[in-house]
Design a protein around this motif. Structure first.
Motif, mmCIF file in Angstrom:
data_model
loop_
_atom_site.group_PDB
_atom_site.id
_atom_site.type_symbol
_atom_site.label_atom_id
_atom_site.label_comp_id
_atom_site.label_asym_id
_atom_site.label_seq_id
_atom_site.Cartn_x
_atom_site.Cartn_y
_atom_site.Cartn_z
ATOM 1 N N UNK A 186 0.830 -1.195 0.000
ATOM 2 C CA UNK A 186 0.000 0.000 0.000
ATOM 3 C C UNK A 186 0.867 1.249 0.000
ATOM 4 N N UNK A 187 0.299 2.322 -0.554
ATOM 5 C CA UNK A 187 0.942 3.617 -0.451
ATOM 6 C C UNK A 187 0.874 4.090 0.994
ATOM 7 N N UNK A 232 4.139 6.404 -2.968
ATOM 8 C CA UNK A 232 4.392 5.018 -3.354
ATOM 9 C C UNK A 232 5.843 4.892 -3.761
ATOM 10 N N UNK A 233 6.443 3.778 -3.455
ATOM 11 C CA UNK A 233 7.778 3.451 -3.964
ATOM 12 C C UNK A 233 7.695 2.086 -4.623
ATOM 13 N N UNK A 263 4.121 14.045 -8.499
ATOM 14 C CA UNK A 263 5.582 13.977 -8.675
ATOM 15 C C UNK A 263 6.002 12.538 -8.931
ATOM 16 N N UNK A 264 6.770 12.339 -10.010
ATOM 17 C CA UNK A 264 7.402 11.068 -10.321
ATOM 18 C C UNK A 264 8.906 11.270 -10.247
ATOM 19 N N UNK A 303 11.018 3.898 -8.694
ATOM 20 C CA UNK A 303 10.029 4.940 -8.951
ATOM 21 C C UNK A 303 9.444 5.365 -7.612
ATOM 22 N N UNK A 304 9.533 6.648 -7.312
ATOM 23 C CA UNK A 304 8.857 7.200 -6.146
ATOM 24 C C UNK A 304 7.797 8.147 -6.691
#
Length: 167
Positions: free
Chosen positions: A2-3, A17-18, A91-92, A104-105
């Motif tokens: 989960x985020x 999220x990662x 934001x990526x 990827x965050x």
């Protein structure tokens, strides 16, 4: 996985999220910024690979929601893409993992605190979308539609976010 929810210094709610992806940052960059690639995993049409300060239209493609507008805040291919989506900030961040893939965050900063119900819906929706993104990058069909998967994840996010267990 989960985020998580965090509170920014300004008191805004941030959903984070990662994900570790088995693809180089350049390939993931195309998937998150190119209009056709983006539309394939998330139901929004937008050209996000633009210079900072560029206004962007965010048009939903498979759901009856009103179009939105944003502005590119940061664009540093293939490492950082940040844009406003109405009052939110998306934001990526992509970092090479040294093994041919990337980390990827993803962060969605909301224009309200964590007591609002929207992070639950956004958490489930972004989670589902990131699953479809990963499947697409891997060259396999997603197991479920983004909307079906988000509906399935909704109770998990509601329980985690309302209990405070998600960050």
């Amino acid at each position: 996985m989960l985020g998580t929810l965090e509170t920014t210094d300004e008191g805004r709610c941030a959903l984070r999220f990662e994900r570790h992806l088995a693809h180089p940052p350049a390939k993931v960059w195309r998937a998150i910024s190119d209009p056709e690639e983006l539309r394939a995993w998330y139901p929004v049409a937008a050209d996000l690979n633009r210079p900072p300060g560029t206004a962007v239209a965010l048009a939903f493609t498979r759901v009856d929601l009103p179009d939105s507008a944003g502005v590119i805040l940061r664009c540093d291919p293939p490492r950082l893409l940040e844009y406003s989506w109405d009052a939110d900030v998306i934001r990526f961040e992509l970092a090479d993992d040294g093994n041919g893939g990337c980390v990827l965050v993803f962060t969605n900063v909301f224009d309200f605190g964590r007591e609002d119900a929207a992070p639950v819906d956004a958490g489930a929706a972004w989670h589902a979308a990131l699953e479809v993104l990963e499947a697409r990058l891997d060259g396999v069909a997603a197991e479920r539609d983004v909307f079906e998967r988000a509906t399935e994840l909704g109770p998990d996010y509601a329980a985690a976010f309302r209990s405070g267990a998600a960050g």
